[in-house]
Design a protein around this motif. Structure first.
Motif, PDB file in Angstrom:
ATOM      1  N   ILE A 187      55.835 100.734  -0.272  1.00 60.46           N
ATOM      2  CA  ILE A 187      56.702  99.568  -0.373  1.00 60.46           C
ATOM      3  C   ILE A 187      56.135  98.621  -1.429  1.00 60.46           C
ATOM      4  CG2 ILE A 187      57.636  97.580   0.839  1.00 60.46           C
ATOM      5  CD1 ILE A 187      57.542  99.220   3.396  1.00 60.46           C
ATOM      6  N   THR A 188      56.988  98.247  -2.393  1.00 59.42           N
ATOM      7  CA  THR A 188      56.595  97.320  -3.449  1.00 59.42           C
ATOM      8  C   THR A 188      57.657  96.230  -3.592  1.00 59.42           C
ATOM      9  OG1 THR A 188      57.692  98.670  -5.130  1.00 59.42           O
ATOM     10  CG2 THR A 188      55.346  99.088  -4.751  1.00 59.42           C
ATOM     11  N   GLU A 189      57.287  95.142  -4.239  1.00 61.58           N
ATOM     12  CA  GLU A 189      58.259  94.077  -4.490  1.00 61.58           C
ATOM     13  C   GLU A 189      59.139  94.483  -5.657  1.00 61.58           C
ATOM     14  OE1 GLU A 189      58.252  89.605  -6.208  1.00 61.58           O
ATOM     15  OE2 GLU A 189      56.766  90.014  -4.642  1.00 61.58           O
ATOM     16  N   HIS A 190      60.442  94.424  -5.458  1.00 55.28           N
ATOM     17  CA  HIS A 190      61.402  94.790  -6.502  1.00 55.28           C
ATOM     18  C   HIS A 190      61.766  93.578  -7.359  1.00 55.28           C
ATOM     19  CE1 HIS A 190      65.486  95.679  -8.078  1.00 55.28           C
ATOM     20  NE2 HIS A 190      64.944  96.857  -8.303  1.00 55.28           N
ATOM     21  N   CYS A 191      62.153  92.471  -6.718  1.00 57.67           N
ATOM     22  CA  CYS A 191      62.500  91.247  -7.439  1.00 57.67           C
ATOM     23  C   CYS A 191      62.611  90.086  -6.457  1.00 57.67           C
ATOM     24  CB  CYS A 191      63.809  91.403  -8.209  1.00 57.67           C
ATOM     25  SG  CYS A 191      65.256  91.624  -7.159  1.00 57.67           S
ATOM     26  N   ARG A 192      62.826  88.897  -6.990  1.00 58.12           N
ATOM     27  CA  ARG A 192      63.068  87.706  -6.186  1.00 58.12           C
ATOM     28  C   ARG A 192      64.276  86.998  -6.767  1.00 58.12           C
ATOM     29  NH1 ARG A 192      58.003  85.177  -3.609  1.00 58.12           N
ATOM     30  NH2 ARG A 192      56.536  86.890  -3.727  1.00 58.12           N
ATOM     31  N   PHE A 193      65.067  86.398  -5.871  1.00 61.68           N
ATOM     32  CA  PHE A 193      66.176  85.589  -6.347  1.00 61.68           C
ATOM     33  C   PHE A 193      66.445  84.452  -5.380  1.00 61.68           C
ATOM     34  CE2 PHE A 193      68.344  88.705  -3.704  1.00 61.68           C
ATOM     35  CZ  PHE A 193      69.376  88.008  -3.100  1.00 61.68           C
ATOM     36  N   GLN A 194      67.106  83.432  -5.888  1.00 56.93           N
ATOM     37  CA  GLN A 194      67.557  82.316  -5.072  1.00 56.93           C
ATOM     38  C   GLN A 194      69.068  82.285  -5.139  1.00 56.93           C
ATOM     39  OE1 GLN A 194      65.614  78.858  -6.710  1.00 56.93           O
ATOM     40  NE2 GLN A 194      63.917  79.030  -5.265  1.00 56.93           N
ATOM     41  N   LEU A 195      69.696  82.008  -4.011  1.00 51.26           N
ATOM     42  CA  LEU A 195      71.142  81.906  -3.945  1.00 51.26           C
ATOM     43  C   LEU A 195      71.489  80.610  -3.235  1.00 51.26           C
ATOM     44  CD1 LEU A 195      73.611  84.697  -3.455  1.00 51.26           C
ATOM     45  CD2 LEU A 195      73.946  82.639  -2.131  1.00 51.26           C
ATOM     46  N   GLU A 196      72.309  79.800  -3.871  1.00 47.66           N
ATOM     47  CA  GLU A 196      72.726  78.528  -3.296  1.00 47.66           C
ATOM     48  C   GLU A 196      74.107  78.704  -2.677  1.00 47.66           C
ATOM     49  OE1 GLU A 196      72.184  74.393  -5.165  1.00 47.66           O
ATOM     50  OE2 GLU A 196      74.265  74.968  -5.598  1.00 47.66           O
ATOM     51  N   ALA A 197      74.254  78.267  -1.426  1.00 49.04           N
ATOM     52  CA  ALA A 197      75.523  78.367  -0.713  1.00 49.04           C
ATOM     53  C   ALA A 197      75.766  77.054   0.025  1.00 49.04           C
ATOM     54  CB  ALA A 197      75.484  79.532   0.269  1.00 49.04           C
ATOM     55  N   THR A 198      77.023  76.788   0.322  1.00 50.65           N
ATOM     56  CA  THR A 198      77.365  75.580   1.073  1.00 50.65           C
ATOM     57  C   THR A 198      78.006  75.964   2.398  1.00 50.65           C
ATOM     58  OG1 THR A 198      79.533  75.424   0.021  1.00 50.65           O
ATOM     59  CG2 THR A 198      77.743  74.201  -0.997  1.00 50.65           C
ATOM     60  N   LYS A 199      77.741  75.138   3.402  1.00 50.46           N
ATOM     61  CA  LYS A 199      78.359  75.301   4.714  1.00 50.46           C
ATOM     62  C   LYS A 199      78.389  73.927   5.371  1.00 50.46           C
ATOM     63  CE  LYS A 199      78.146  77.657   9.137  1.00 50.46           C
ATOM     64  NZ  LYS A 199      77.445  78.617   9.972  1.00 50.46           N
ATOM     65  N   LEU A 200      79.554  73.559   5.848  1.00 52.67           N
ATOM     66  CA  LEU A 200      79.730  72.276   6.531  1.00 52.67           C
ATOM     67  C   LEU A 200      79.271  71.100   5.663  1.00 52.67           C
ATOM     68  CD1 LEU A 200      78.405  73.365  10.043  1.00 52.67           C
ATOM     69  CD2 LEU A 200      80.782  73.186   9.319  1.00 52.67           C
ATOM     70  N   GLY A 201      79.552  71.191   4.357  1.00 47.40           N
ATOM     71  CA  GLY A 201      79.192  70.114   3.447  1.00 47.40           C
ATOM     72  C   GLY A 201      77.722  70.028   3.103  1.00 47.40           C
ATOM     73  N   ARG A 202      76.962  71.014   3.506  1.00 46.03           N
ATOM     74  CA  ARG A 202      75.516  71.030   3.266  1.00 46.03           C
ATOM     75  C   ARG A 202      75.151  72.174   2.334  1.00 46.03           C
ATOM     76  NH1 ARG A 202      71.750  72.542   8.080  1.00 46.03           N
ATOM     77  NH2 ARG A 202      70.640  73.814   6.610  1.00 46.03           N
ATOM     78  N   GLU A 203      74.303  71.915   1.370  1.00 44.18           N
ATOM     79  CA  GLU A 203      73.860  72.961   0.452  1.00 44.18           C
ATOM     80  C   GLU A 203      72.569  73.586   0.967  1.00 44.18           C
ATOM     81  OE1 GLU A 203      73.472  71.321  -3.449  1.00 44.18           O
ATOM     82  OE2 GLU A 203      75.641  71.153  -3.699  1.00 44.18           O
ATOM     83  N   VAL A 204      72.536  74.898   0.939  1.00 43.88           N
ATOM     84  CA  VAL A 204      71.358  75.649   1.384  1.00 43.88           C
ATOM     85  C   VAL A 204      70.954  76.582   0.251  1.00 43.88           C
ATOM     86  CG1 VAL A 204      70.452  77.267   3.092  1.00 43.88           C
ATOM     87  CG2 VAL A 204      72.179  75.604   3.768  1.00 43.88           C
ATOM     88  N   VAL A 205      69.674  76.580  -0.092  1.00 41.65           N
ATOM     89  CA  VAL A 205      69.159  77.501  -1.099  1.00 41.65           C
ATOM     90  C   VAL A 205      68.345  78.568  -0.370  1.00 41.65           C
ATOM     91  CG1 VAL A 205      67.707  77.784  -3.135  1.00 41.65           C
ATOM     92  CG2 VAL A 205      69.108  75.733  -2.882  1.00 41.65           C
ATOM     93  N   PHE A 206      68.818  79.805  -0.470  1.00 45.58           N
ATOM     94  CA  PHE A 206      68.123  80.942   0.143  1.00 45.58           C
ATOM     95  C   PHE A 206      67.179  81.531  -0.889  1.00 45.58           C
ATOM     96  CE2 PHE A 206      72.161  80.665   2.344  1.00 45.58           C
ATOM     97  CZ  PHE A 206      71.799  80.804   3.663  1.00 45.58           C
ATOM     98  N   GLN A 207      65.935  81.709  -0.513  1.00 48.03           N
ATOM     99  CA  GLN A 207      64.976  82.389  -1.376  1.00 48.03           C
ATOM    100  C   GLN A 207      64.767  83.779  -0.787  1.00 48.03           C
ATOM    101  OE1 GLN A 207      62.095  80.221  -3.262  1.00 48.03           O
ATOM    102  NE2 GLN A 207      60.611  81.864  -3.458  1.00 48.03           N
ATOM    103  N   VAL A 208      65.079  84.793  -1.581  1.00 44.18           N
ATOM    104  CA  VAL A 208      65.066  86.165  -1.087  1.00 44.18           C
ATOM    105  C   VAL A 208      64.109  87.007  -1.916  1.00 44.18           C
ATOM    106  CG1 VAL A 208      66.498  88.185  -0.577  1.00 44.18           C
ATOM    107  CG2 VAL A 208      67.497  85.902  -0.444  1.00 44.18           C
ATOM    108  N   THR A 209      63.222  87.700  -1.241  1.00 50.05           N
ATOM    109  CA  THR A 209      62.348  88.682  -1.881  1.00 50.05           C
ATOM    110  C   THR A 209      62.895  90.056  -1.536  1.00 50.05           C
ATOM    111  OG1 THR A 209      60.447  87.228  -1.637  1.00 50.05           O
ATOM    112  CG2 THR A 209      59.996  89.550  -2.093  1.00 50.05           C
ATOM    113  N   VAL A 210      63.140  90.850  -2.557  1.00 52.94           N
ATOM    114  CA  VAL A 210      63.685  92.195  -2.376  1.00 52.94           C
ATOM    115  C   VAL A 210      62.538  93.189  -2.498  1.00 52.94           C
ATOM    116  CG1 VAL A 210      65.333  93.898  -3.243  1.00 52.94           C
ATOM    117  CG2 VAL A 210      65.880  91.456  -3.353  1.00 52.94           C
ATOM    118  N   PHE A 211      62.436  94.056  -1.497  1.00 53.05           N
ATOM    119  CA  PHE A 211      61.388  95.085  -1.492  1.00 53.05           C
ATOM    120  C   PHE A 211      62.005  96.441  -1.753  1.00 53.05           C
ATOM    121  CE2 PHE A 211      59.686  91.682   1.136  1.00 53.05           C
ATOM    122  CZ  PHE A 211      58.452  91.503   0.548  1.00 53.05           C
TER     123      PHE A 211
END
Length: 146
Positions: A2-26
């Protein structure tokens, strides 16, 4: 392995609130096959913890579409994303909105490709067409058989 493939951030909104997800892909490699895995989590006013887990995606595009599908299912609206490359974050860009890999149409297309690989396409008969038109196809099929 198992190795790290990449990392990304995705910004999404829900109920008027912004959430930034930080995702590490293996990336997991077994018998010369590569599968991608990712997981992230967040909370909202109604849930203490929401986990998003993507297992065994064949490529990054499929993984991303599965993640976006999970976000939309939970009421999030994906806005933008950025990748981490060469030690720094790239600029934000819109989230790609392709056909999801997990839609019924995509599943039907994948099943058709698999059928062709395993022995050619199967011809539908009249019983299949009659069952496909009924609202409750499973019970109709069982009644036809006996």
């Amino acid at each position: 392995m198992i190795t790290e493939h990449c990392r990304f951030q995705l910004e999404a909104t829900k109920l008027g609130r912004e959430v930034v997800f930080q995702v590490t892909v293996f990336q997991k490699e077994e018998r010369r096959r590569k599968k991608l895995f990712a997981a992230t989590q967040c909370s909202d006013p109604f849930h203490f913890l929401i986990q998003f887990i993507i297992r065994e995606a064949p490529d990054f595009e499929t993984l991303l579409q599965r993640f976006v599908g999970q976000l939309e299912h939970r009421g999030f609206e994906p806005e933008r994303m950025r990748m981490r490359g060469e030690g720094k974050w790239e600029s934000w860009r819109p989230v790609p909105r392709g056909a999801s890999a997990d839609t019924p149409e995509a599943a039907a297309a994948a099943a058709a490709r698999l059928a062709e690989v395993r022995g050619g396409p199967r011809e539908a008969d009249a019983a299949d067409e009659a069952v496909a038109d009924t609202p409750d196809s499973k019970s109709s099929k069982a009644r036809k058989r006996g």
